[in-house]
Scaffold this active site. Structure first.
Site, short mmCIF file in Angstrom:
data_model
loop_
_atom_site.label_atom_id
_atom_site.label_comp_id
_atom_site.label_asym_id
_atom_site.label_seq_id
_atom_site.Cartn_x
_atom_site.Cartn_y
_atom_site.Cartn_z
N LYS A 102 16.64 -86.88 -48.87
CA LYS A 102 17.69 -86.40 -49.79
C LYS A 102 19.06 -86.95 -49.41
CE LYS A 102 16.89 -82.01 -48.94
NZ LYS A 102 15.82 -82.18 -47.96
N ARG A 140 18.36 -73.62 -52.66
CA ARG A 140 17.14 -73.62 -51.84
C ARG A 140 16.35 -72.34 -52.02
NH1 ARG A 140 18.93 -77.35 -47.53
NH2 ARG A 140 17.21 -77.67 -46.11
N ARG A 178 15.08 -89.82 -36.71
CA ARG A 178 16.40 -89.86 -37.38
C ARG A 178 17.55 -89.84 -36.37
NH1 ARG A 178 17.60 -85.53 -41.81
NH2 ARG A 178 16.75 -84.14 -40.23
N ARG A 186 20.25 -84.65 -34.46
CA ARG A 186 20.46 -83.24 -34.79
C ARG A 186 19.65 -82.32 -33.89
NH1 ARG A 186 19.96 -83.02 -41.27
NH2 ARG A 186 18.89 -81.10 -40.74
N ARG A 229 11.04 -75.29 -40.68
CA ARG A 229 11.81 -75.70 -41.88
C ARG A 229 10.86 -76.01 -43.04
NH1 ARG A 229 15.27 -80.18 -39.05
NH2 ARG A 229 15.70 -80.87 -41.18
#
Ligand code: AP5
Length: 220
Positions: free
Chosen positions: A13, A88, A127, A161, A172
């Site tokens: 996203k 969400r 990431r 992160r 998540r």
């Protein structure tokens, strides 16, 4: 033009929203980025949010809705925006509808990026992002052109992160399936959803999203 970008954690996203904002001249509104900025500021809200984010849970609807409400009236949103990570929950989707209706606005399209849960873990594990401008990279799939140097701003510092651990990613994903998937159905009933396969090269997915936006939504 006002768009919603939906999909599981790590589906791309943020990567795609950054590219689409350049193509369509609209601004990316990432609730994850807003919460990380609050956390970095050390505010009470930020500290509360950081604890929930690190645990892989959603932060309270009221907190997120207040952040978005404060943001959509800013001048850079007047030409439109692409919501990344919001709404969400059903409560957030309904609050967004009410917020836009008060302003005589609506959503032009909802893009749902589809990626299997197994691929999500690989994506999130690799990431990292530029510490200065936030540009997103991946250890395998999207490395900077020159190692150690951000393609966008030339910075040499990168961060990972704290909520990108395997255990937090599983939580998540659970939150996504339980709380966010129902809003794809909510927008589906309004005829707004365009689903796009999120597996493939980043540029190819941008192309598919661009076509879906142009074909499926009004382009102002
Ligand atoms: P948020 O920051 O929104 O995280 P998320 O939704 O879990 O999504 P991510 O940012 O992890 O992934 P992404 O889909 O943007 O993928 P990316 O482009 O980075 O939210 C974090 C937390 O904040 C939540 O858990 C919650 O606690 C809280 N929160 C936020 N909004 C909230 C809300 N509305 N309500 C309540 N709580 C909220 O890509 C991932 C990696 O894959 C990158 O390394 C990228 O380079 C790579 N990649 C991208 N595309 C491809 C591709 N096509 N092929 C291979 N690799 C790719």
């Amino acid at each position: 033009m006002r768009l919603v970008l939906l999909g599981p954690p790590g589906c791309g996203k943020g990567t795609q929203a950054k590219r689409l904002q350049g193509i369509f001249g609209i601004v990316q509104l990432s609730t994850g980025d807003m919460l990380r900025a609050e956390a970095a500021s050390g505010s009470d809200i930020g500290l509360e949010a950081a604890a929930l984010m690190h645990a892989g849970q959603l932060v309270p609807d009221a907190m997120i809705i207040a952040l978005i409400k404060a943001r959509v009236d800013q001048p850079d949103c007047q030409k439109g925006f692409i919501l990344d990570g919001f709404p969400r929950t059903l409560a957030q989707a309904e609050a967004l509808d009410a917020m836009l209706a008060e302003r005589h606005l609506d959503i032009d399209g909802v893009l749902a990026i589809e990626v299997d849960d197994e691929d999500i873990v690989t994506r999130i594990a690799g990431r990292f992002s530029c510490s200065r401008c936030g540009a997103l990279y991946h250890d395998v799939f999207h490395r900077p052109k020159q190692d150690g140097l951000c393609d966008v701003c030339g910075a040499t510092e990168f961060t990972r992160r704290p909520d990108d651990t395997a255990e937090t990613v599983r939580k998540r994903l659970q939150a996504y399936h339980a709380q966010t998937v129902p809003i794809i159905e909510y927008y589906g009933r309004k005829g707004l959803v365009r689903s796009v396969d999120g597996f493939g090269a980043i540029a190819e997915i941008t192309e598919k999203l661009t076509v879906a936006i142009r074909e499926g939504t009004r382009v102002d």
